[in-house]
Design an enzyme around this catalytic site. Structure first.
Site, short mmCIF file in Angstrom:
data_model
loop_
_atom_site.label_atom_id
_atom_site.label_comp_id
_atom_site.label_asym_id
_atom_site.label_seq_id
_atom_site.Cartn_x
_atom_site.Cartn_y
_atom_site.Cartn_z
CE1 TYR A 69 -3.31 -3.03 0.83
CE2 TYR A 69 -4.32 -1.17 -0.28
CZ TYR A 69 -4.34 -2.50 0.09
OH TYR A 69 -5.40 -3.29 -0.29
CG ASN A 104 -10.89 3.28 -9.67
OD1 ASN A 104 -11.00 2.05 -9.73
ND2 ASN A 104 -10.98 4.05 -10.74
CG ASP A 106 -7.34 6.26 -8.38
OD1 ASP A 106 -7.29 5.46 -9.33
OD2 ASP A 106 -8.24 7.13 -8.27
CG HIS A 121 -14.20 -1.03 -3.50
ND1 HIS A 121 -13.88 -1.49 -4.76
CD2 HIS A 121 -15.37 -1.60 -3.18
CE1 HIS A 121 -14.84 -2.33 -5.18
NE2 HIS A 121 -15.75 -2.40 -4.24
N GLY A 191 -14.34 1.20 -17.36
CA GLY A 191 -13.07 0.65 -16.88
C GLY A 191 -13.20 -0.34 -15.75
CB SER A 193 -12.97 -6.84 -14.96
OG SER A 193 -12.92 -6.84 -13.53
C1 BV8 Z 1 -18.36 -8.03 0.38
C2 BV8 Z 1 -9.99 -1.88 -2.37
C3 BV8 Z 1 -19.90 -8.83 1.96
C4 BV8 Z 1 -8.70 -2.55 -1.99
C5 BV8 Z 1 -11.23 -3.56 -3.62
C6 BV8 Z 1 -15.56 -14.87 -0.41
C7 BV8 Z 1 -15.48 -14.26 0.83
C8 BV8 Z 1 -15.89 -12.95 1.00
C9 BV8 Z 1 -16.40 -12.25 -0.06
C10 BV8 Z 1 -16.44 -12.87 -1.28
C11 BV8 Z 1 -16.05 -14.17 -1.47
N1 BV8 Z 1 -16.24 -14.49 -2.78
C12 BV8 Z 1 -16.71 -13.41 -3.44
C13 BV8 Z 1 -16.86 -12.44 -2.55
C14 BV8 Z 1 -17.30 -11.15 -2.79
C15 BV8 Z 1 -16.04 -10.30 -3.02
C16 BV8 Z 1 -15.73 -10.36 -4.50
O1 BV8 Z 1 -16.42 -9.74 -5.27
N2 BV8 Z 1 -14.68 -11.12 -4.89
C17 BV8 Z 1 -14.33 -11.23 -6.29
C18 BV8 Z 1 -12.82 -11.44 -6.43
C19 BV8 Z 1 -15.12 -12.39 -6.89
N3 BV8 Z 1 -16.41 -8.97 -2.61
C20 BV8 Z 1 -16.08 -8.55 -1.41
O2 BV8 Z 1 -15.42 -9.18 -0.61
C21 BV8 Z 1 -16.65 -7.20 -1.06
N4 BV8 Z 1 -17.29 -7.28 0.21
O3 BV8 Z 1 -18.84 -8.74 -0.48
O4 BV8 Z 1 -18.86 -7.95 1.66
C22 BV8 Z 1 -19.28 -10.09 2.46
C23 BV8 Z 1 -18.41 -10.03 3.52
C24 BV8 Z 1 -17.89 -11.23 4.02
C25 BV8 Z 1 -18.23 -12.44 3.43
C26 BV8 Z 1 -19.07 -12.48 2.32
C27 BV8 Z 1 -19.61 -11.30 1.83
C28 BV8 Z 1 -15.52 -6.19 -0.97
C29 BV8 Z 1 -14.93 -5.99 -2.35
C30 BV8 Z 1 -13.97 -4.79 -2.30
C31 BV8 Z 1 -12.55 -5.28 -2.50
N5 BV8 Z 1 -11.65 -4.12 -2.54
N6 BV8 Z 1 -10.48 -2.47 -3.63
C32 BV8 Z 1 -7.59 -2.09 -2.87
O5 BV8 Z 1 -7.79 -1.39 -3.87
O6 BV8 Z 1 -6.45 -2.48 -2.52
S1 BV8 Z 1 -11.72 -4.21 -5.08
C33 BV8 Z 1 -10.59 -3.90 -6.29
O7 BV8 Z 1 -11.12 -4.53 -7.43
C34 BV8 Z 1 -10.40 -2.46 -6.71
O8 BV8 Z 1 -11.20 -1.54 -6.01
C35 BV8 Z 1 -10.85 -2.51 -8.17
O9 BV8 Z 1 -11.35 -1.31 -8.60
C36 BV8 Z 1 -11.89 -3.52 -8.04
C37 BV8 Z 1 -12.62 -4.11 -9.16
O10 BV8 Z 1 -11.81 -4.27 -10.19
P1 BV8 Z 1 -12.02 -3.30 -11.44
O11 BV8 Z 1 -12.15 -1.91 -10.97
O12 BV8 Z 1 -13.10 -3.83 -12.29
O13 BV8 Z 1 -10.64 -3.43 -12.07
P2 BV8 Z 1 -10.11 -4.64 -12.92
O14 BV8 Z 1 -8.63 -4.56 -12.88
O15 BV8 Z 1 -10.79 -5.90 -12.51
O16 BV8 Z 1 -10.62 -4.32 -14.40
C38 BV8 Z 1 -10.12 -3.20 -15.08
C39 BV8 Z 1 -10.92 -3.06 -16.33
O17 BV8 Z 1 -10.49 -1.87 -16.97
C40 BV8 Z 1 -10.72 -4.19 -17.31
O18 BV8 Z 1 -12.00 -4.60 -17.79
C41 BV8 Z 1 -9.91 -3.55 -18.44
O19 BV8 Z 1 -10.27 -4.10 -19.70
C42 BV8 Z 1 -10.37 -2.13 -18.36
N7 BV8 Z 1 -9.43 -1.14 -18.88
C43 BV8 Z 1 -8.08 -1.23 -18.98
N8 BV8 Z 1 -7.61 -0.07 -19.52
C44 BV8 Z 1 -8.68 0.74 -19.73
C45 BV8 Z 1 -9.83 0.06 -19.32
N9 BV8 Z 1 -11.06 0.60 -19.42
C46 BV8 Z 1 -11.16 1.84 -19.95
N10 BV8 Z 1 -10.10 2.56 -20.35
C47 BV8 Z 1 -8.85 2.04 -20.27
N11 BV8 Z 1 -7.80 2.77 -20.70
#
Ligand code: BV8
Length: 250
Positions: A69, A104, A106, A121, A191, A193
């Site tokens: 971080y 985000n 940031d 987040h 932006g 996924s």
């Molecule tokens: C929750 C802060 C209730 C930190 C982030 C098992 C146990 C517990 C929970 C879960 C579990 N299984 C699933 C879950 C739910 C989990 C989840 O969703 N997991 C995913 C991996 C499946 N969610 C949670 O845990 C959430 N809380 O559900 O609470 C709960 C509680 C306990 C138990 C059960 C339920 C909390 C989620 C928050 C996590 N924190 N960020 C940090 O930043 O360090 S999330 C992190 O991912 C970032 O914030 C990021 O923004 C976010 C999502 O990703 P994206 O923003 O979509 O970014 P990504 O890289 O994926 O995609 C980028 C996209 O941009 C791509 O499509 C690319 O093509 C595109 N791109 C690239 N260049 C460009 C562009 N687009 C436009 N222009 C460009 N130039």
């Protein structure tokens, strides 16, 4: 020359009273900040963000997570908003109600002078203690991977003020985001996924009440059933859309 799809979205924006923008890491990619889908580089290449951004990872190795971080905070501080962020700020100066729901951490929407930003987040620029969530001040000059501060009130280690995987989202932020999805005429999904919940469900929520939902992303895999797909980077697609909707605003 604009495509029919771009014209359709520009028209919808022009007629919209309420627009909600749902942004993800991709909108900051052109500001030089890696997305979560980009493989981590250098020292971090052996890790996945999902394995570092959790309370378990912090308990297991607080110094490792703290270091990650620190590096990301420094990068975020050095980053500048790009034309994608600035186009959204311009949209806010034209359309009466524009809410920005961002995944985000940031702070670049705010650096672009956008208002009404909901940080679903949390923020990498906020710091609190791990055990009791006491707010802590972190002076940028003292922000170093080799210095992991302890809470002056309870002694527990500092953690970033972000929502980790497995942690609940801030209730008020989530409630406001759900309302913004329920009440908008147009949602721009920029932006992201669409993997991380519950943020990813906001797009279908907007679709379900008949909003026009436009996905802006260079990756065709991010297309959303029922949404309009605008293939391209946010930094060029968003300014194109705003210029097409309000040609006299150029
Ligand atoms: C929750 C802060 C209730 C930190 C982030 C098992 C146990 C517990 C929970 C879960 C579990 N299984 C699933 C879950 C739910 C989990 C989840 O969703 N997991 C995913 C991996 C499946 N969610 C949670 O845990 C959430 N809380 O559900 O609470 C709960 C509680 C306990 C138990 C059960 C339920 C909390 C989620 C928050 C996590 N924190 N960020 C940090 O930043 O360090 S999330 C992190 O991912 C970032 O914030 C990021 O923004 C976010 C999502 O990703 P994206 O923003 O979509 O970014 P990504 O890289 O994926 O995609 C980028 C996209 O941009 C791509 O499509 C690319 O093509 C595109 N791109 C690239 N260049 C460009 C562009 N687009 C436009 N222009 C460009 N130039």
């Amino acid at each position: 020359m604009l495509s029919d799809t771009e014209m359709h979205v520009a028209q919808a924006l022009r007629q919209a009273k309420r627009v909600t923008v749902l942004s993800g890491a991709g909108i900051s990619a052109e500001s030089g900040l890696p997305t979560f889908r980009d493989p981590l580089t250098g020292y971090w290449s052996k890790f996945r963000p999902e394995d570092l951004a959790t309370p378990i990872a912090f308990r297991r190795n607080p110094e490792l997570v703290w270091r990650w971080y620190c590096e990301r905070r420094a990068a975020a501080r050095a980053a500048k908003p790009n034309p994608g962020h600035l186009a959204i700020t311009k949209l806010q100066s034209i359309v009466p109600a524009v809410t920005i729901v961002t995944q985000n951490v940031d702070g670049l929407h705010q650096s672009a002078s956008s208002t009404n930003v909901i940080e679903l987040h949390g923020s990498i620029h906020a710091t609190r203690c791990f055990d009791r969530d006491h707010v802590m001040e972190l002076n940028p000059e003292e922000d170093s991977p080799d210095r992991h501060p302890a809470c002056p009130l309870c002694g527990s280690l500092a953690r970033p003020g972000v929502v980790w995987f497995g942690e609940m989202l801030p209730e008020e932020a989530l409630a406001r985001s759900i309302s913004a999805a329920n009440e908008c005429d147009v949602m721009l999904v920029v932006g992201t996924s669409g993997i991380v919940q519950p943020a990813a469900s906001l797009g279908s929520r907007a679709l379900s009440h008949g909003a026009v939902v436009a996905v802006v992303n260079p990756d065709p895999r991010s297309v959303m059933t029922g949404g309009v797909f605008l293939e391209g980077p946010a930094g060029s697609m968003l300014p194109r859309l705003i210029d097409a909707a309000w040609p006299d605003s150029k």
